[in-house]
Design a protein around this motif. Structure first.
Motif, short mmCIF file in Angstrom:
data_model
loop_
_atom_site.label_atom_id
_atom_site.label_comp_id
_atom_site.label_asym_id
_atom_site.label_seq_id
_atom_site.Cartn_x
_atom_site.Cartn_y
_atom_site.Cartn_z
N PRO A 18 1.00 -1.32 -0.24
CA PRO A 18 -0.02 -0.05 0.02
C PRO A 18 0.76 1.23 0.13
O PRO A 18 1.84 1.40 0.79
N LEU A 19 0.54 2.24 -0.46
CA LEU A 19 1.49 3.46 -0.74
C LEU A 19 0.47 4.92 -0.51
O LEU A 19 1.14 5.76 -0.40
N GLY A 22 -6.00 4.23 -1.70
CA GLY A 22 -6.55 3.48 -2.93
C GLY A 22 -5.31 3.44 -3.68
O GLY A 22 -5.54 2.99 -4.93
N ILE A 23 -4.12 3.36 -3.15
CA ILE A 23 -2.98 3.11 -4.11
C ILE A 23 -2.13 2.02 -3.76
O ILE A 23 -1.37 1.94 -2.65
N VAL A 24 -2.47 0.83 -4.30
CA VAL A 24 -1.84 -0.38 -3.80
C VAL A 24 -1.15 -1.06 -5.11
O VAL A 24 -1.65 -1.29 -6.38
N LYS A 25 0.15 -1.33 -4.85
CA LYS A 25 0.66 -1.94 -6.26
C LYS A 25 1.52 -3.07 -5.74
O LYS A 25 1.65 -3.68 -4.83
N HIS A 26 1.91 -4.02 -6.94
CA HIS A 26 2.66 -5.41 -6.94
C HIS A 26 3.98 -5.05 -7.24
O HIS A 26 4.54 -4.37 -8.25
N VAL A 27 4.63 -5.78 -6.28
CA VAL A 27 6.21 -5.59 -6.54
C VAL A 27 6.83 -6.71 -7.35
O VAL A 27 5.99 -7.81 -7.43
N LYS A 28 7.72 -6.53 -8.09
CA LYS A 28 7.97 -7.60 -9.10
C LYS A 28 8.87 -8.35 -8.45
O LYS A 28 9.48 -7.92 -7.33
N ILE A 29 8.95 -9.75 -8.69
CA ILE A 29 9.70 -10.66 -8.08
C ILE A 29 11.24 -10.51 -8.59
O ILE A 29 11.49 -10.02 -9.64
N LEU A 84 8.02 -1.79 -9.51
CA LEU A 84 6.38 -2.05 -9.49
C LEU A 84 5.80 -2.40 -10.78
O LEU A 84 6.28 -1.99 -11.91
N VAL A 85 5.11 -3.65 -10.72
CA VAL A 85 4.78 -4.08 -11.89
C VAL A 85 3.68 -3.05 -12.60
O VAL A 85 3.73 -2.97 -13.88
N GLU A 92 -0.70 9.04 -8.76
CA GLU A 92 -0.37 8.40 -7.85
C GLU A 92 0.95 8.56 -7.18
O GLU A 92 0.91 8.86 -5.84
N TYR A 93 1.94 9.00 -7.72
CA TYR A 93 3.31 9.41 -7.05
C TYR A 93 3.03 10.44 -6.21
O TYR A 93 3.50 10.59 -5.24
N GLU A 94 2.18 11.64 -6.66
CA GLU A 94 2.13 12.85 -5.79
C GLU A 94 1.26 12.49 -4.53
O GLU A 94 1.12 13.28 -3.72
N ASN A 95 0.26 11.07 -4.69
CA ASN A 95 -0.46 10.91 -3.50
C ASN A 95 0.07 9.83 -2.65
O ASN A 95 -0.62 9.53 -1.65
N VAL A 96 1.32 9.66 -2.91
CA VAL A 96 2.06 8.46 -1.88
C VAL A 96 2.11 9.22 -0.38
O VAL A 96 2.60 10.22 -0.39
N ASN A 97 1.62 8.48 0.56
CA ASN A 97 1.71 8.93 1.72
C ASN A 97 2.78 8.45 2.55
O ASN A 97 3.69 7.81 1.83
N GLU A 98 3.22 8.97 3.85
CA GLU A 98 4.36 8.83 4.65
C GLU A 98 4.56 7.35 4.79
O GLU A 98 5.91 6.84 4.79
N GLU A 99 3.61 6.43 4.99
CA GLU A 99 3.81 4.93 4.97
C GLU A 99 4.23 4.42 3.63
O GLU A 99 5.15 3.59 3.72
N GLY A 100 3.68 4.82 2.40
CA GLY A 100 4.04 4.47 1.27
C GLY A 100 5.37 5.09 0.87
O GLY A 100 6.30 4.26 0.27
N ILE A 101 5.92 6.22 1.30
CA ILE A 101 7.30 6.48 1.04
C ILE A 101 8.37 5.49 1.99
O ILE A 101 9.21 5.28 1.37
N LYS A 102 7.73 5.26 3.07
CA LYS A 102 8.66 3.93 3.67
C LYS A 102 8.68 2.74 3.03
O LYS A 102 9.66 2.04 2.80
N GLU A 103 7.27 2.49 2.49
CA GLU A 103 7.35 0.99 1.55
C GLU A 103 8.28 1.28 0.34
O GLU A 103 8.91 0.38 0.10
#
Length: 112
Positions: A18-19, A22-29, A84-85, A92-103
């Motif tokens: 979660p970033l 409403g912003i959830v992304k999948h990480v590439k393997i 990120l897949v 989305e980038y502009e709306n990444v929150n503090e927890e998302g930045i840590k992610e």
């Protein structure tokens, strides 16, 4: 292994992160090729993403070389889009929150 997990693995899709609202992304393997690509992109960058956000360029002084903070931030953003897949749209980038930045920071460190 469930069919969904097997399909994700086949498509090189890893965990969800979660970033922001409403912003959830999948990480590439992480494959060797992807790790190499991220490391080559970030080679020579000694600055942290969090510190680069929203800063203007710093001119060189007697104590330090010039630092182009917008370029540093753009470099990190490019690396995030590699791992990120779905990538990140500008909105989305502009709306990444503090927890998302840590992610994002933790995510990138796993590839470096």
């Amino acid at each position: 292994m469930s069919t969904d997990k097997q399909l994700d693995k086949t498509l090189n899709i890893g965990t969800e992160i979660p970033l922001g609202e409403g912003i959830v992304k999948h990480v590439k393997i992480g494959t060797i090729a992807l790790i190499r690509q991220v490391r080559q992109l970030m080679s020579g960058n000694e600055y942290k993403f969090y510190f680069s956000i929203g800063r203007e360029k710093w001119d060189a002084t007697e104590d330090r070389a010039e630092v182009d903070w917008p370029k540093v931030e753009a470099l990190h953003k490019e690396a995030f889009n590699l791992v990120l897949v779905e990538g990140l749209t500008e909105e989305e980038y502009e709306n990444v929150n503090e927890e998302g930045i840590k992610e994002l920071v933790g995510l990138l460190e796993r590839f470096l």
